[in-house]
Design a protein around this motif. Structure first.
Motif, PDB file in Angstrom:
ATOM      1  N   ASN A 106      26.404  26.023  30.607  1.00 49.92           N
ATOM      2  CA  ASN A 106      27.172  25.236  30.271  1.00 49.92           C
ATOM      3  C   ASN A 106      26.872  24.012  28.119  1.00 49.92           C
ATOM      4  O   ASN A 106      27.718  23.249  27.789  1.00 49.92           O
ATOM      5  CB  ASN A 106      27.269  24.250  31.006  1.00 49.92           C
ATOM      6  N   ARG A 107      26.016  24.236  27.437  1.00 53.83           N
ATOM      7  CA  ARG A 107      25.842  23.755  26.731  1.00 53.83           C
ATOM      8  C   ARG A 107      26.496  24.448  25.887  1.00 53.83           C
ATOM      9  O   ARG A 107      26.858  24.467  24.620  1.00 53.83           O
ATOM     10  CB  ARG A 107      24.182  23.640  26.436  1.00 53.83           C
ATOM     11  N   ILE A 108      26.210  26.354  25.877  1.00 55.27           N
ATOM     12  CA  ILE A 108      26.919  27.104  24.646  1.00 55.27           C
ATOM     13  C   ILE A 108      28.758  26.038  23.917  1.00 55.27           C
ATOM     14  O   ILE A 108      28.790  26.345  23.706  1.00 55.27           O
ATOM     15  CB  ILE A 108      27.041  28.955  24.827  1.00 55.27           C
ATOM     16  N   ARG A 109      29.164  26.913  25.927  1.00 57.44           N
ATOM     17  CA  ARG A 109      30.221  25.752  26.297  1.00 57.44           C
ATOM     18  C   ARG A 109      30.508  24.270  25.681  1.00 57.44           C
ATOM     19  O   ARG A 109      31.857  23.679  24.364  1.00 57.44           O
ATOM     20  CB  ARG A 109      30.972  25.781  27.468  1.00 57.44           C
ATOM     21  N   GLU A 110      29.524  23.676  25.979  1.00 62.98           N
ATOM     22  CA  GLU A 110      29.573  22.241  25.165  1.00 62.98           C
ATOM     23  C   GLU A 110      29.847  21.892  23.294  1.00 62.98           C
ATOM     24  O   GLU A 110      30.843  21.406  22.761  1.00 62.98           O
ATOM     25  CB  GLU A 110      28.995  21.232  25.524  1.00 62.98           C
ATOM     26  N   GLU A 111      28.953  22.827  23.067  1.00 67.35           N
ATOM     27  CA  GLU A 111      28.981  23.467  21.480  1.00 67.35           C
ATOM     28  C   GLU A 111      30.524  23.890  21.143  1.00 67.35           C
ATOM     29  O   GLU A 111      30.853  23.802  19.965  1.00 67.35           O
ATOM     30  CB  GLU A 111      27.731  23.983  21.295  1.00 67.35           C
ATOM     31  N   ARG A 112      30.777  24.287  21.398  1.00 67.38           N
ATOM     32  CA  ARG A 112      32.215  26.259  21.693  1.00 67.38           C
ATOM     33  C   ARG A 112      33.196  24.635  21.296  1.00 67.38           C
ATOM     34  O   ARG A 112      33.391  24.250  20.420  1.00 67.38           O
ATOM     35  CB  ARG A 112      32.039  26.701  22.357  1.00 67.38           C
ATOM     36  N   VAL A 113      33.049  23.489  22.310  1.00 66.72           N
ATOM     37  CA  VAL A 113      34.401  22.931  22.367  1.00 66.72           C
ATOM     38  C   VAL A 113      33.968  21.844  21.250  1.00 66.72           C
ATOM     39  O   VAL A 113      35.142  21.368  20.597  1.00 66.72           O
ATOM     40  CB  VAL A 113      34.519  21.596  23.778  1.00 66.72           C
ATOM     41  N   THR A 143      21.517  25.087  18.146  1.00 68.41           N
ATOM     42  CA  THR A 143      20.614  25.625  18.757  1.00 68.41           C
ATOM     43  C   THR A 143      19.447  25.123  19.671  1.00 68.41           C
ATOM     44  O   THR A 143      18.964  25.735  20.700  1.00 68.41           O
ATOM     45  CB  THR A 143      20.665  26.761  18.428  1.00 68.41           C
ATOM     46  N   VAL A 144      19.256  24.703  18.904  1.00 66.23           N
ATOM     47  CA  VAL A 144      18.125  23.730  19.702  1.00 66.23           C
ATOM     48  C   VAL A 144      18.603  22.842  20.843  1.00 66.23           C
ATOM     49  O   VAL A 144      17.438  23.490  21.871  1.00 66.23           O
ATOM     50  CB  VAL A 144      17.120  22.863  18.510  1.00 66.23           C
ATOM     51  N   TYR A 145      19.747  22.636  20.927  1.00 65.06           N
ATOM     52  CA  TYR A 145      20.211  21.932  22.462  1.00 65.06           C
ATOM     53  C   TYR A 145      21.277  22.246  23.038  1.00 65.06           C
ATOM     54  O   TYR A 145      20.291  22.755  24.830  1.00 65.06           O
ATOM     55  CB  TYR A 145      21.472  20.487  21.956  1.00 65.06           C
ATOM     56  N   VAL A 146      21.376  23.845  23.097  1.00 62.04           N
ATOM     57  CA  VAL A 146      21.124  25.395  23.906  1.00 62.04           C
ATOM     58  C   VAL A 146      20.032  25.545  24.597  1.00 62.04           C
ATOM     59  O   VAL A 146      20.670  26.230  25.450  1.00 62.04           O
ATOM     60  CB  VAL A 146      22.101  26.403  23.147  1.00 62.04           C
ATOM     61  N   LEU A 147      19.034  25.764  23.823  1.00 60.59           N
ATOM     62  CA  LEU A 147      18.050  25.946  24.115  1.00 60.59           C
ATOM     63  C   LEU A 147      16.921  25.394  24.682  1.00 60.59           C
ATOM     64  O   LEU A 147      17.078  25.103  26.231  1.00 60.59           O
ATOM     65  CB  LEU A 147      16.944  26.764  23.239  1.00 60.59           C
ATOM     66  N   SER A 148      17.066  24.000  24.290  1.00 59.39           N
ATOM     67  CA  SER A 148      16.266  22.889  25.219  1.00 59.39           C
ATOM     68  C   SER A 148      17.173  21.935  26.190  1.00 59.39           C
ATOM     69  O   SER A 148      16.451  20.916  26.515  1.00 59.39           O
ATOM     70  CB  SER A 148      15.199  22.170  24.063  1.00 59.39           C
ATOM     71  N   GLY A 173      23.820  33.974  14.748  1.00 55.39           N
ATOM     72  CA  GLY A 173      25.200  34.266  14.086  1.00 55.39           C
ATOM     73  C   GLY A 173      25.470  32.324  14.446  1.00 55.39           C
ATOM     74  O   GLY A 173      26.683  32.319  13.422  1.00 55.39           O
ATOM     75  N   VAL A 174      25.523  31.805  15.487  1.00 54.68           N
ATOM     76  CA  VAL A 174      26.468  30.550  16.172  1.00 54.68           C
ATOM     77  C   VAL A 174      26.226  29.430  15.430  1.00 54.68           C
ATOM     78  O   VAL A 174      26.706  28.828  14.837  1.00 54.68           O
ATOM     79  CB  VAL A 174      26.497  31.242  17.306  1.00 54.68           C
ATOM     80  N   ALA A 175      24.918  29.415  14.999  1.00 57.41           N
ATOM     81  CA  ALA A 175      23.874  28.642  14.298  1.00 57.41           C
ATOM     82  C   ALA A 175      24.770  28.564  12.659  1.00 57.41           C
ATOM     83  O   ALA A 175      24.848  27.088  12.445  1.00 57.41           O
ATOM     84  CB  ALA A 175      23.249  28.535  14.238  1.00 57.41           C
ATOM     85  N   ALA A 176      25.112  29.380  12.371  1.00 57.89           N
ATOM     86  CA  ALA A 176      25.552  29.320  11.026  1.00 57.89           C
ATOM     87  C   ALA A 176      27.238  28.902  11.105  1.00 57.89           C
ATOM     88  O   ALA A 176      27.734  27.964   9.849  1.00 57.89           O
ATOM     89  CB  ALA A 176      26.425  31.352  10.304  1.00 57.89           C
TER      90      ALA A 176
END
Length: 107
Positions: free
Chosen positions: A3-10, A55-60, A47-50
């Motif tokens: 869900n966090r990956i998707r949130e970041e993408r959006v 990515t800290v949010y995605v992981l934690s 790669g996506v951090a670029a």
């Protein structure tokens, strides 16, 4: 995590294809990550951090980028991180000059 990956993408207004390409995976794998079927590896996260993914949010689940920053300031930092190093150095020089000027001539 999916869900966090998707949130970041959006949040970044990116497509699944954009993240997949940056992370070195195909779009189907990207979808699997977003559904929580698999977790990404460090190569993908680098790669996506670029692209500005927090990515800290995605992981934690914790947002460190915006800690103490307004939404506007956090957006500026995010955009700054997405531009080439030479452009970043130019912006830093401009800001230094503006700060020096403001300190010499307070309003």
């Amino acid at each position: 995590m999916g869900n966090r990956i998707r949130e970041e993408r959006v949040r970044l207004n990116l497509s699944q294809e954009d993240l997949a390409q940056a992370g070195g995976v195909n779009r189907n794998t990207q979808g699997t990550y977003e559904r929580g079927g698999r977790n990404p590896d460090t190569s993908y996260l680098e790669g996506v951090a670029a692209l500005g993914v927090d990515t800290v949010y995605v992981l934690s689940g914790q947002r460190l980028l915006g800690t103490g920053l307004s939404d506007f300031e956090a957006k500026l930092v995010e955009q700054f991180r997405r531009i080439p190093d030479d452009d970043q150095r130019t912006i830093v020089r401009i800001l230094r000059a503006m700060v020096d000027d403001a300190e010499r001539h307070p309003k």
